[in-house]
Scaffold this active site. Structure first.
Site, PDB file in Angstrom:
ATOM      1  N   LYS A 214       0.820  -1.205   0.000  1.00  0.00           N
ATOM      2  CA  LYS A 214       0.000   0.000   0.000  1.00  0.00           C
ATOM      3  C   LYS A 214       0.856   1.258   0.000  1.00  0.00           C
ATOM      4  CE  LYS A 214      -4.019  -2.179   2.114  1.00  0.00           C
ATOM      5  NZ  LYS A 214      -3.529  -3.535   1.871  1.00  0.00           N
TER       6      LYS A 214
ATOM      7  N   ARG B 112      -5.489  -9.148  -7.230  1.00  0.00           N
ATOM      8  CA  ARG B 112      -6.129 -10.469  -7.212  1.00  0.00           C
ATOM      9  C   ARG B 112      -7.591 -10.307  -7.577  1.00  0.00           C
ATOM     10  NH1 ARG B 112      -9.239  -9.700  -2.781  1.00  0.00           N
ATOM     11  NH2 ARG B 112      -8.364  -8.503  -1.041  1.00  0.00           N
TER      12      ARG B 112
ATOM     13  N   GLU C  38      -2.960   7.411   7.169  1.00  0.00           N
ATOM     14  CA  GLU C  38      -3.624   8.314   6.232  1.00  0.00           C
ATOM     15  C   GLU C  38      -4.636   9.183   6.965  1.00  0.00           C
ATOM     16  OE1 GLU C  38      -3.688   5.519   2.223  1.00  0.00           O
ATOM     17  OE2 GLU C  38      -5.495   5.662   3.474  1.00  0.00           O
TER      18      GLU C  38
ATOM     19  N   HIS D 108     -14.364  -2.018   8.628  1.00  0.00           N
ATOM     20  CA  HIS D 108     -13.604  -1.976   7.370  1.00  0.00           C
ATOM     21  C   HIS D 108     -13.756  -3.250   6.550  1.00  0.00           C
ATOM     22  CE1 HIS D 108     -11.865   1.533   9.223  1.00  0.00           C
ATOM     23  NE2 HIS D 108     -11.429   0.795  10.220  1.00  0.00           N
TER      24      HIS D 108
END
Length: 668
Positions: free
Chosen positions: A124, A299, A208, A243
């Protein structure tokens, strides 16, 4: 590198996964004439994917790191079975660059991107640096390599709270925490790192800015080895919990045509930055106006069926054809959007107990047929065991219709016709969620479920006359079945007499509810029921689908019932009901666990002790943390008091029901 080493035709495919996705891959592989090899752990010997495959190879013990996450064992299974290619599915090793490279080194075709592409986009933090160079919009954040606590805390302060702490590797909500203040950050980092290490073997973090009232938009992309790269429209996955996606739909009801083209163009730009080959998903977060790149999943996604239903494309087939070295069958202009699709993930979990995973043997498994716009992708069936060692997803119910409203109606019908017994599932919760006015009107964000959780998990409905009548009919039907199997029984119906007018008392109890009496009057003349002083004409018969048709006062109702000893499950037009039949001739004692005892709700591993013996605790104070099904569950004080004892240590593997701690109530 010689392109033929990466992409070539194969006939024998090993599926490096389990459960629903393994079954999904087997179906398409079989349709394409491929022979399939399943792999399994000791816990999955009798699993559905093992039975479906042409061959199966035992990997090892139940723990994922000793089986589904073991690269050496996976490669050895391929060698033993003579497999020429490996499809990783999703989860486990699907985004492991090391695994992709190991397959290549072993002269196996890896059905997915190359190790280099996974390394570039699977990280990421690394992918965000790459996207920044490519001009793809990003959420402000820290994506650096330094991982010490001081660096991460300084980064969070610079970004400004609230922030999102998340694992650099992996996904699915694991290793992710929302942090609202500096005081919460250190503990969140420790917990997220521990969870990420357990799930992905990698505890690197990025930080973030947390986008308030966010929406989750993602774009399906696929590329071939000839330089062709397509976007297959977007999906919206805003309905999440912790999440973890719960409901996914395509196309997004939030975007207009111009916004759709903008986000799809950004996705193609992102994938094109690494000359991507294979199926992948570019994920974005939206604040209602703009979209920002989050990450790329290198994926196939859990939610890929909604894309398949609106495009008519079998993504797994396309994955295989790309792995064969073929060109994509369509150009970008030839990809057409048709209708709307929506998907719900069915999990073995208990919404009434904070979505605690549920384990056990599935005694009843009934899903509607995949017709009339419904599609069921399942990895379990009656008799299968849901293990504590893996993800708790059982199946996906997907619906397509020309309109979003029609798709939601079909999905709700599919959920209402689904019955799973033996483990607790989130099916009623899913029905409550998709029928909410806010969901239908698309007035939601990623925090909607958490905010509305109480109303989405309401107190069970008290059974009415229909449910009590259905309970009587179910018991009589079961007794008749037992009587027919016993040649010595003198009765056509156990408890029914051939002459005279008789009555029989039935008593039922719902969990935490009052007892309810029902009197059945039978014999000479039509049968009647007396409930709360009201007498009603009563009859029942078998329906064509094996359910019961129950008639009360001339009204016929279709009822699904399951009788397991004294426990009854009923699905009526009013909902689902669990009743306990109190047999006047049988014992009805129920063992109670003292509320002062903190017990393991499921088998798991103790990963943290959060309080010391003798500590004064407020109600809800954390005591210890278990890792269950790769997710952390914190056990808390049931009331204010003193921690009297801790009966476990970090690293202990504990069984369900084992006492772990004891709390002494505070003296008032």
């Amino acid at each position: 590198m010689d392109r033929s080493r990466l992409y070539r035709r194969f006939r024998r495919l090993l599926i490096a996964n389990r459960g629903e996705i393994a079954c999904r891959l087997i179906r398409t592989a079989r349709a394409m004439g491929l022979r399939t090899v399943a792999v399994y752990s000791e816990a999955d010997r009798d699993a559905m994917h093992v039975a479906m495959a042409d061959e199966a190879v035992l990997l090892g013990p139940a723990r994922a790191r000793d089986s589904y996450l073991s690269i050496p064992r996976m490669l050895e299974a391929a060698r033993r079975s003579g497999a020429e290619a490996i499809h990783p599915g999703y989860g486990f090793l699907s985004e492991s660059a090391e695994f992709a490279q190991s397959c290549l080194d072993a002269d196996l075709v890896f059905v997915g991107p190359t190790a280099g592409m996974i390394s570039a986009m699977g990280s990421k933090s690394g992918s965000k640096l790459l996207m920044e160079k490519a001009g793809v919009p990003l959420v402000p954040g820290y994506h650096g390599t330094a991982q010490d606590e001081t660096t991460l805390m300084k980064a969070a302060d610079k970004i400004g709270f609230p922030v999102l702490v998340k694992a650099s590797a992996g996904g699915g909500g694991r290793g992710m925490r929302i942090v609202h203040s500096a005081g919460e950050l250190a503990a969140a980092i420790v917990s997220a790192k521990r969870e990420a290490k357990a799930a992905f073997g990698d505890d690197r973090m990025l930080i973030e800015k947390f986008v308030k009232n966010p929406r989750h938009i993602e774009v399906q992309v696929i590329g071939d080895s000839h330089g062709n790269l397509l976007s297959l429209f977007e999906r919206e996955c805003t309905l999440q919990r912790r999440h973890q996606k719960v409901i996914e739909e395509a196309p997004s009801p939030t975007l207009n045509a111009t916004q759709r083209e903008t986000v799809c163009a950004a996705a193609r730009k992102a994938a094109g930055a690494v000359n991507y080959v294979g199926a992948g998903t570019i994920e974005f977060v939206s604040d209602g106006k703009d979209v920002f790149f989050i990450e790329m999943n290198t994926r196939l996604q859990v939610e890929h069926p909604v894309t398949e239903l609106i495009t008519g494309i079998d993504l797994v087939e396309w994955q295989f054809r790309v792995a064969f070295g073929e060109k994509l069958p369509l150009t970008q202009n030839e990809v057409k959007l048709n209708g709307h699709a929506i998907e719900a993930r069915v999990y073995a979990e208990n919404p009434d107990k904070n979505f605690m995973p549920s384990v056990g043997t599935i005694r009843t498994w009934h899903m509607p047929d995949s017709v009339d716009g419904l599609r069921i992708d399942a990895g379990y069936q009656s008799g299968d065991t849901v293990s504590p060692h893996y993800d708790a997803m059982l199946a996906k119910v997907i619906a397509w219709a020309p309109t979003r409203e029609g798709a939601i109606e079909r999905l709700n019908r599919g959920l209402e016709q689904s019955d799973v017994r033996g483990v607790v599932t989130n099916i009623p919760f899913l029905s409550a969620l998709i029928t909410r006015p806010e969901v239908r009107a698309n007035v939601i964000d990623t925090g909607f479920i958490e905010r509305e959780l109480k109303s989405l998990t309401p107190t069970p409905i008290v059974p009415g006359h229909l449910e009590l009548g259905a309970a009587v009919a179910s018991i009589m039907d079961e007794e008749e079945r037992v009587a027919r199997s016993d040649a010595s029984s003198p009765w056509l119906h156990s408890g029914w007499m051939p002459v005279g007018r008789r009555q029989r008392l039935f008593r039922f109890r719902q969990a935490h509810g009052p007892e309810q009496d029902v009197k059945l009057h039978y014999g000479r003349g039509p049968a009647t029921l007396s409930i709360g002083g009201k007498e009603m004409a009563f009859a029942s018969s078998h329906a064509e689908d094996g359910a019961l048709d129950v008639v009360l006062d001339g009204m016929k109702y279709h009822v699904v019932s399951v009788v397991e000893g004294h426990e009854l499950y009923l699905r009526t037009p009013n909902g689902r009901f669990d009743l306990h039949w109190i047999d006047p001739f049988g014992g009805d004692d129920e063992e109670q666990v003292g509320e002062d005892k903190i017990v393991a709700p499921l088998p798991g591993t103790v990963v943290a002790l959060l309080a010391e013996v003798g500590a004064t605790l407020e109600k809800g104070a954390p005591i210890l943390t278990l890792e269950v099904m790769k997710m952390e569950q914190t056990l808390r004080a049931p009331f204010a008091g003193v921690l009297k004892a801790i009966k476990c240590k970090v690293g202990d593997i504990v069984s369900e029901g084992l006492e772990l701690a004891e709390v002494e109530p505070a003296v008032s």
